[in-house]
Design a protein around this motif. Structure first.
Motif, PDB file in Angstrom:
ATOM      1  N   GLU A 187       1.045  -1.056  -3.064  1.00 27.75           N
ATOM      2  CA  GLU A 187       1.750  -2.248  -2.605  1.00 27.75           C
ATOM      3  C   GLU A 187       1.703  -2.359  -1.085  1.00 27.75           C
ATOM      4  O   GLU A 187       1.362  -3.415  -0.531  1.00 27.75           O
ATOM      5  N   ALA A 188       2.060  -1.279  -0.401  1.00 27.03           N
ATOM      6  CA  ALA A 188       2.096  -1.312   1.059  1.00 27.03           C
ATOM      7  C   ALA A 188       0.712  -1.513   1.657  1.00 27.03           C
ATOM      8  O   ALA A 188       0.525  -2.307   2.594  1.00 27.03           O
ATOM      9  N   MET A 189      -0.273  -0.818   1.120  1.00 30.28           N
ATOM     10  CA  MET A 189      -1.611  -0.925   1.693  1.00 30.28           C
ATOM     11  C   MET A 189      -2.273  -2.259   1.384  1.00 30.28           C
ATOM     12  O   MET A 189      -3.129  -2.727   2.139  1.00 30.28           O
ATOM     13  N   THR A 190      -1.892  -2.886   0.299  1.00 28.81           N
ATOM     14  CA  THR A 190      -2.375  -4.241   0.030  1.00 28.81           C
ATOM     15  C   THR A 190      -1.820  -5.203   1.087  1.00 28.81           C
ATOM     16  O   THR A 190      -2.545  -6.033   1.644  1.00 28.81           O
ATOM     17  N   ILE A 191      -0.538  -5.076   1.385  1.00 28.33           N
ATOM     18  CA  ILE A 191       0.081  -5.898   2.437  1.00 28.33           C
ATOM     19  C   ILE A 191      -0.571  -5.615   3.784  1.00 28.33           C
ATOM     20  O   ILE A 191      -0.867  -6.529   4.558  1.00 28.33           O
ATOM     21  N   TYR A 192      -0.807  -4.341   4.058  1.00 26.67           N
ATOM     22  CA  TYR A 192      -1.418  -3.945   5.327  1.00 26.67           C
ATOM     23  C   TYR A 192      -2.817  -4.548   5.471  1.00 26.67           C
ATOM     24  O   TYR A 192      -3.181  -5.076   6.534  1.00 26.67           O
TER      25      TYR A 192
END
Length: 439
Positions: free
Chosen positions: A350-355
């Protein structure tokens, strides 16, 4: 007061992601100016939207110039001004004594491959969450190259220009088949002062500022010629035909006007601005630049008209410098538990997709990258190029590797700008590296 605190006084620098300072406990020292900062701001915003008040993060940044020396001084001094800070593959050994080793959450294996996680490992321990994998693309104007490869008059002019400036009549090639000489010929052809029919003012935009990161970009050219920092016995090998050729190639393009005359002051941002404005036909640049350059709102002059390939081929092969950036835990942090929560979340898909969608360049597993490849096609090439062409100079992870980059930047920029002869610059570089890298 620590050096970092004295540099960062002011509410604007300490601003949290839309929150008053007192509400955030975890301070994150990030990489300033560019897609890494944009991506970090997006993940911090998303995290703060759901985190408990005591767990929220605020971001701080300072100038890229001297960043790593400043960070090292504050870590060694036991600074508590930040809880989480930037890490880089080439500086892990320098910072490890002042960093807290991490225990990765299970989600990290879903997000990153073992090779990517290894970019943040030192002496068998994990010191960071890998946020970006950095290497180099050769960017080019796909619309202009399509015409060059099909227009008879342009082909004829290309051959005449290559004969005049490079001593041989050459034919244009698909960029994925370029040698460094092919790139030079293309850059000369697309320079308005050389070819009045060129639709761009410059054929290339070179990053020649006295800055260590510019050496990393240029090293792809040196390595392709067979260059390295030292041989297997530890002898410094920079005063070599390989280094001379790669340095001379840059200087020739600069002297012939194929790159802006103020290129000796250029780094990431300035090069992007020139290419993004449609002023240059090619650019050797960090992969992280693609997201902004292909954004129609940010760079309408070139968005949708950009091709990317690995750097050109040389006598020794095709290569790209590679390293990882990430975030780790300051051993002196007074908010370790709260900081670990943020780092654990940072390791999730989730976080790395946003990043990634925010502009960062994480090297993601095939499953995760599938979810962003439509918006970020460059991330697919990121993993492919790293596996096929990635390299680290012999000595590039040494404790004083950054000082070596700085030394080379100082000497090579002096040569490119005409302040020193090539012999003088290489002699000084060799002497300095012999001292820095001695056993």
């Amino acid at each position: 007061m620590t050096r970092l605190k004295s540099m960062l006084m002011g509410a604007a620098v300490f601003a949290a992601m839309g929150l008053p300072m007192a509400q955030a406990e975890v301070t994150v020292l990030g990489w300033p100016g560019g897609p890494e900062e944009a991506g970090l701001r997006k993940v911090a915003e998303a995290y703060n939207a759901k985190a408990a008040e005591a767990d929220k993060v605020k971001l701080i940044f300072f100038n890229r110039d001297g960043f790593f020396d400043k960070l090292a001084a504050d870590l060694a001094a036991g600074s508590t001004d930040f809880d989480v800070n930037l890490l880089a593959t080439y500086a892990l050994g320098r910072y490890a004594p002042f960093m807290e080793p991490l225990t990765l959450p299970a989600s990290a294996k879903d997000t990153f491959s073992d090779k990517v996680l290894a970019t943040m490992q030192y002496d068998g321990k994990q010191y960071g969450i890998p946020t970006d994998l950095s290497l180099h693309f050769m960017y080019y104007r796909s619309d202009l190259m399509e015409k060059l490869l099909s227009d008879a008059e342009w082909k004829k002019s290309y051959g005449e220009i290559s004969q005049k400036y490079l001593g041989k009549t050459m034919e244009p090639k698909d960029p994925d088949s370029w040698t460094w000489e092919d790139w030079m010929a293309t850059a000369l052809f697309f320079t308005k002062s050389i070819n009045k029919e060129s639709p761009t003012r410059y054929g290339a935009v070179l990053q020649m500022k006295n800055l260590l990161f510019n050496m990393m970009v240029w090293h792809s050219a040196a390595k392709a010629q067979g260059g390295d920092w030292m041989d297997a016995s530890g002898t410094i090998t920079v005063d070599s035909p390989a280094y001379r050729t790669a340095l001379e190639n840059y200087k020739k393009l600069y002297d012939e006007g194929a790159s802006p005359k103020d290129s000796t002051t250029y780094e990431f941002a300035e090069a992007n601005a020139a290419f993004g404005a449609g002023q240059a036909a090619t650019m050797l640049q960090w992969n992280a630049a693609f997201a902004d350059l292909d954004n129609k709102e940010k760079t309408p002059a070139v968005a949708g008209k950009i091709g990317t390939v690995a750097p050109p081929t040389g006598p020794a092969g095709r290569f790209t410098h590679i390293h990882g950036l990430g975030l780790g835990l300051n051993k002196a942090s007074t908010h370790k538990e709260e900081a670990k929560k943020f780092l654990d979340w940072l390791a999730t898909p989730e976080a790395m997709t946003i990043y990634a969608l925010g502009g960062g360049s994480p090297a993601l597993t095939e499953t995760v990258v599938a979810g962003v490849v439509k918006e970020r096609p460059d991330l697919k090439k990121l993993g492919e190029f790293a596996g096929s062409y990635g390299f680290v100079m012999n000595g590039g992870t040494a404790a004083k590797a950054l000082q070596v980059y700085e030394l080379q930047a100082n000497e090579f920029t002096a040569y490119w700008s005409g302040e020193k002869s090539l012999d003088e610059a290489l002699a000084a570089t060799k002497a300095g590296m012999t001292e820095l890298l001695k056993p």
